[in-house]
Every structure is written in C-alpha cells, then in structure tokens.
Design an enzyme around this catalytic site. Structure first.
Site, PDB file in Angstrom:
ATOM      1  N   ARG A 111       0.833  -1.222   0.000  1.00  0.00           N
ATOM      2  CA  ARG A 111       0.000   0.000   0.000  1.00  0.00           C
ATOM      3  C   ARG A 111       0.864   1.267   0.000  1.00  0.00           C
ATOM      4  O   ARG A 111       1.845   1.356   0.722  1.00  0.00           O
ATOM      5  CB  ARG A 111      -0.897  -0.010   1.243  1.00  0.00           C
ATOM      6  CG  ARG A 111      -1.611   1.311   1.473  1.00  0.00           C
ATOM      7  CD  ARG A 111      -2.813   1.183   2.369  1.00  0.00           C
ATOM      8  NE  ARG A 111      -2.491   0.845   3.747  1.00  0.00           N
ATOM      9  CZ  ARG A 111      -3.417   0.610   4.675  1.00  0.00           C
ATOM     10  NH1 ARG A 111      -4.706   0.656   4.362  1.00  0.00           N
ATOM     11  NH2 ARG A 111      -3.059   0.301   5.895  1.00  0.00           N
TER      12      ARG A 111
ATOM     13  N   ARG B  91       3.011   3.549   5.010  1.00  0.00           N
ATOM     14  CA  ARG B  91       2.745   3.767   6.427  1.00  0.00           C
ATOM     15  C   ARG B  91       3.703   2.962   7.302  1.00  0.00           C
ATOM     16  O   ARG B  91       4.044   1.827   6.974  1.00  0.00           O
ATOM     17  CB  ARG B  91       1.291   3.368   6.744  1.00  0.00           C
ATOM     18  CG  ARG B  91       0.310   4.460   6.385  1.00  0.00           C
ATOM     19  CD  ARG B  91      -1.122   4.040   6.453  1.00  0.00           C
ATOM     20  NE  ARG B  91      -1.477   3.197   7.596  1.00  0.00           N
ATOM     21  CZ  ARG B  91      -2.712   2.760   7.819  1.00  0.00           C
ATOM     22  NH1 ARG B  91      -3.710   3.106   7.006  1.00  0.00           N
ATOM     23  NH2 ARG B  91      -2.972   1.989   8.847  1.00  0.00           N
TER      24      ARG B  91
HETATM   25  P1  ADP Z   1      -8.310  -0.701   4.524  1.00  0.00           P
HETATM   26  O1  ADP Z   1      -8.723   0.750   4.643  1.00  0.00           O
HETATM   27  O2  ADP Z   1      -9.467  -1.633   4.682  1.00  0.00           O
HETATM   28  O3  ADP Z   1      -7.150  -1.054   5.402  1.00  0.00           O
HETATM   29  P2  ADP Z   1      -7.296   0.066   1.869  1.00  0.00           P
HETATM   30  O4  ADP Z   1      -8.450   0.686   1.177  1.00  0.00           O
HETATM   31  O5  ADP Z   1      -6.257   0.983   2.401  1.00  0.00           O
HETATM   32  O6  ADP Z   1      -7.817  -0.928   3.029  1.00  0.00           O
HETATM   33  O7  ADP Z   1      -6.644  -0.989   0.860  1.00  0.00           O
HETATM   34  C1  ADP Z   1      -5.486  -1.747   1.213  1.00  0.00           C
HETATM   35  C2  ADP Z   1      -4.608  -1.923  -0.025  1.00  0.00           C
HETATM   36  O8  ADP Z   1      -5.264  -2.819  -0.942  1.00  0.00           O
HETATM   37  C3  ADP Z   1      -4.337  -0.630  -0.813  1.00  0.00           C
HETATM   38  O9  ADP Z   1      -3.022  -0.667  -1.301  1.00  0.00           O
HETATM   39  C4  ADP Z   1      -5.358  -0.673  -1.954  1.00  0.00           C
HETATM   40  O10 ADP Z   1      -4.880  -0.012  -3.131  1.00  0.00           O
HETATM   41  C5  ADP Z   1      -5.495  -2.177  -2.202  1.00  0.00           C
HETATM   42  N1  ADP Z   1      -6.862  -2.564  -2.613  1.00  0.00           N
HETATM   43  C6  ADP Z   1      -8.037  -2.058  -2.154  1.00  0.00           C
HETATM   44  N2  ADP Z   1      -9.089  -2.676  -2.733  1.00  0.00           N
HETATM   45  C7  ADP Z   1      -8.574  -3.621  -3.567  1.00  0.00           C
HETATM   46  C8  ADP Z   1      -9.158  -4.596  -4.438  1.00  0.00           C
HETATM   47  N3  ADP Z   1     -10.482  -4.721  -4.586  1.00  0.00           N
HETATM   48  N4  ADP Z   1      -8.311  -5.395  -5.133  1.00  0.00           N
HETATM   49  C9  ADP Z   1      -6.958  -5.270  -5.003  1.00  0.00           C
HETATM   50  N5  ADP Z   1      -6.359  -4.375  -4.187  1.00  0.00           N
HETATM   51  C10 ADP Z   1      -7.142  -3.550  -3.477  1.00  0.00           C
HETATM   52  P1  ADP Z   2      -6.363  -0.148   8.597  1.00  0.00           P
HETATM   53  O1  ADP Z   2      -5.897   0.426   7.315  1.00  0.00           O
HETATM   54  O2  ADP Z   2      -5.602  -1.275   9.118  1.00  0.00           O
HETATM   55  O3  ADP Z   2      -7.831  -0.415   8.601  1.00  0.00           O
HETATM   56  P2  ADP Z   2      -6.525   2.284  10.205  1.00  0.00           P
HETATM   57  O4  ADP Z   2      -5.921   3.406   9.436  1.00  0.00           O
HETATM   58  O5  ADP Z   2      -7.999   2.215  10.291  1.00  0.00           O
HETATM   59  O6  ADP Z   2      -5.921   0.929   9.688  1.00  0.00           O
HETATM   60  O7  ADP Z   2      -5.954   2.307  11.685  1.00  0.00           O
HETATM   61  C1  ADP Z   2      -4.574   2.430  11.972  1.00  0.00           C
HETATM   62  C2  ADP Z   2      -4.350   2.349  13.481  1.00  0.00           C
HETATM   63  O8  ADP Z   2      -5.048   3.422  14.154  1.00  0.00           O
HETATM   64  C3  ADP Z   2      -4.884   1.088  14.149  1.00  0.00           C
HETATM   65  O9  ADP Z   2      -3.962   0.003  14.066  1.00  0.00           O
HETATM   66  C4  ADP Z   2      -5.075   1.567  15.593  1.00  0.00           C
HETATM   67  O10 ADP Z   2      -3.852   1.661  16.290  1.00  0.00           O
HETATM   68  C5  ADP Z   2      -5.590   2.983  15.388  1.00  0.00           C
HETATM   69  N1  ADP Z   2      -7.072   2.995  15.273  1.00  0.00           N
HETATM   70  C6  ADP Z   2      -7.813   3.355  14.192  1.00  0.00           C
HETATM   71  N2  ADP Z   2      -9.128   3.244  14.454  1.00  0.00           N
HETATM   72  C7  ADP Z   2      -9.230   2.806  15.738  1.00  0.00           C
HETATM   73  C8  ADP Z   2     -10.331   2.478  16.584  1.00  0.00           C
HETATM   74  N3  ADP Z   2     -11.594   2.582  16.168  1.00  0.00           N
HETATM   75  N4  ADP Z   2     -10.045   2.067  17.846  1.00  0.00           N
HETATM   76  C9  ADP Z   2      -8.784   1.975  18.290  1.00  0.00           C
HETATM   77  N5  ADP Z   2      -7.714   2.245  17.541  1.00  0.00           N
HETATM   78  C10 ADP Z   2      -7.918   2.653  16.269  1.00  0.00           C
END
Ligand code: ADP
Ligand code: ADP
Length: 218
Positions: free
Chosen positions: A129, A162
C-alpha cells in the site's frame, strides 16, 4: 434524519479505498478514525502522541480516547447529514458508544457494509500500500499503481508507505482484528444491518456492489 453507514472489514479489505469512492456517491463525509489519528500525529497533538504508542505496535488505541475523539468529530457541522464511518467502531464497547452518540443526534446506524476478504490476501495488500501525503488517496504498487511511481494521480503529492504497514505489524493488526473487531460482525448481523460484499473483486466492482447494497437498504 441523518444517515450513518459503518464500513466493516479487516485491515487491508479496501475500506479506505471504497470510502473515497462511495462518500462522493452518497454525499456523506468520510470519517476515518485512522486518518484522524495520523493527522494528530503529524501535528504532534497530545492525542497524536498518545495514539502513536499503540499504532506503531498495531494495537488499538484505548476505547475512551477513541470514543471521545469520534464523538467530537461527529458533532461538527459537516456531519449534520450523517457520515460514512471507516475504522470505527472496532470493539463492542465502541459499537455501544456509537449507538448512544447517534441517538444524541437523533440518528442510528442505518447500514453496515462488510467487505469480506480472505486472510491470506491481506498481508500482500497492506505491505504494497502507498498513501498520499496530502489527502490520503490510496494506491497499491501492483493492484492499483499510480500513473507515476511515488506520485499521487489526484493531487501530485508524494506517496509514502505507512510505518504500520510492515509485515510484522500487519500480522499483529490482523490478530487484533480477529480478537476485538470480529464480534461486531455478529452484532450488526443480528441487528439486521449487515451487507456482505465480496472484496476480492476489482476495486470498481466492489464499489458498485457496495453502492447497490447500501442504496437498497437505506
Ligand atoms: P483498509 O482501509 O481496509 O485497510 P485500503 O483501502 O487501504 O484498506 O486498501 C489496502 C490496499 O489494498 C491498498 O493498497 C489498496 O490499493 C489495495 N486494494 C483495495 N481494494 C482492492 C481490491 N479490490 N483489489 C486489489 N487491491 C485492493
Ligand atoms: P487499517 O488500514 O488497518 O484499517 P486504520 O488506518 O484504520 O488501519 O488504523 C490504523 C491504526 O489506528 C490502528 O492500528 C489503531 O492503532 C488505530 N485505530 C484506528 N481506528 C481505531 C479504533 N476505532 N479504535 C482503536 N484504535 C484505532
């Protein structure tokens, strides 16, 4: 009445990617708890400094801190029509607090789309990502590459990986998800709000399925 949508799914399922697409379509602000923590960390606020300790280990920030942060955010003017929540709630206590908060705003959770992706896909998604510094636009070096390496297609800003997207931290985040967030799937299913969507499909297809499922249910 305001409309509140909660996006559920494991880390890497595509919540952020889809939220950026569907918040425009539904005309609802995208509220990402992770983005708010990262913004606070960048600005070195007290909240950001506390949250960093947990985020770098892939642990959840304590419920009381997270709940009060989201309460403040949802109280702001731009959330009057409702919001699209991404990354919150993540524990049963947060889900209960959200119900109370929304009742205060004369609203409720209207739909909970669940982006379903098998565990083995998640590590590859997260370690590849790339996120943009300006607005948090999301790319993947293989699955959704930017036109120019390291540069955001939408605003030309620099892309970065990240700190918590290393393989070791990702594994812990997935573990934490299974332990603390999975119970919410049953909670919302029992409430009749869960909308399951296959997150292994191409990004555009997942988006279309989500919009279709949400529009039918609200
Ligand atoms: P989340 O917010 O649930 O952690 P992200 O939207 O950040 O997930 O997506 C995680 C990674 O997967 C990113 O690098 C994104 O470009 C990729 N990604 C998201 N949706 C898809 C999909 N449908 N197929 C392949 N890769 C995806
Ligand atoms: P992901 O892409 O894995 O879905 P997020 O960007 O949503 O990650 O979250 C990154 C980090 O921020 C988490 O690993 C956690 O440490 C913190 N965080 C985000 N949302 C929450 C929540 N609702 N409760 C507790 N911690 C959170």
């Amino acid at each position: 009445m305001p409309i509140y949508i909660v996006l559920l799914g494991p880390p890497g399922a595509g919540k952020g990617t889809q939220a950026q697409i569907i918040s425009k379509e539904l005309n609802l602000p995208h509220i990402s708890s992770g983005d708010i923590f990262r913004e606070n960390l960048k600005n070195q606020t007290e909240l950001g400094i506390i949250a960093e300790r947990y985020m770098t280990r892939g642990e959840l920030v304590p419920d009381d801190i997270t709940i009060s942060m989201i309460h403040d955010r949802l109280s702001r003017e731009d959330c009057k029509p409702g919001s699209l929540l991404d990354g919150f709630p993540r524990t049963p206590a947060q889900a209960a607090a959200l119900d109370n908060t929304l009742a205060e705003f004369r609203g409720k959770v209207n739909a909970v789309p669940y982006i379903k992706v098998p565990q083995e896909v998640l590590i590859e998604r997260l370690t590849g990502r790339w996120t943009c510094r300006a607005e948090g636009h999301i790319f993947h070096d293989r699955f959704n590459p930017p036109r120019q390496k390291g540069v955001c297609d939408y605003d030309g800003s620099q892309l970065y990986q990240r700190d918590d997207d290393t393989e070791e931290t990702v594994k812990n985040r997935i573990h934490v998800y299974f332990k603390q967030t999975m119970p919410l799937i049953d909670y919302y299913r029992q409430a009749g709000l869960l909308l399951e969507v296959d997150g292994r499909q191409p990004i555009e297809k997942v988006g279309a399925d989500l919009i279709y499922a949400i529009s039918k249910s609200i």
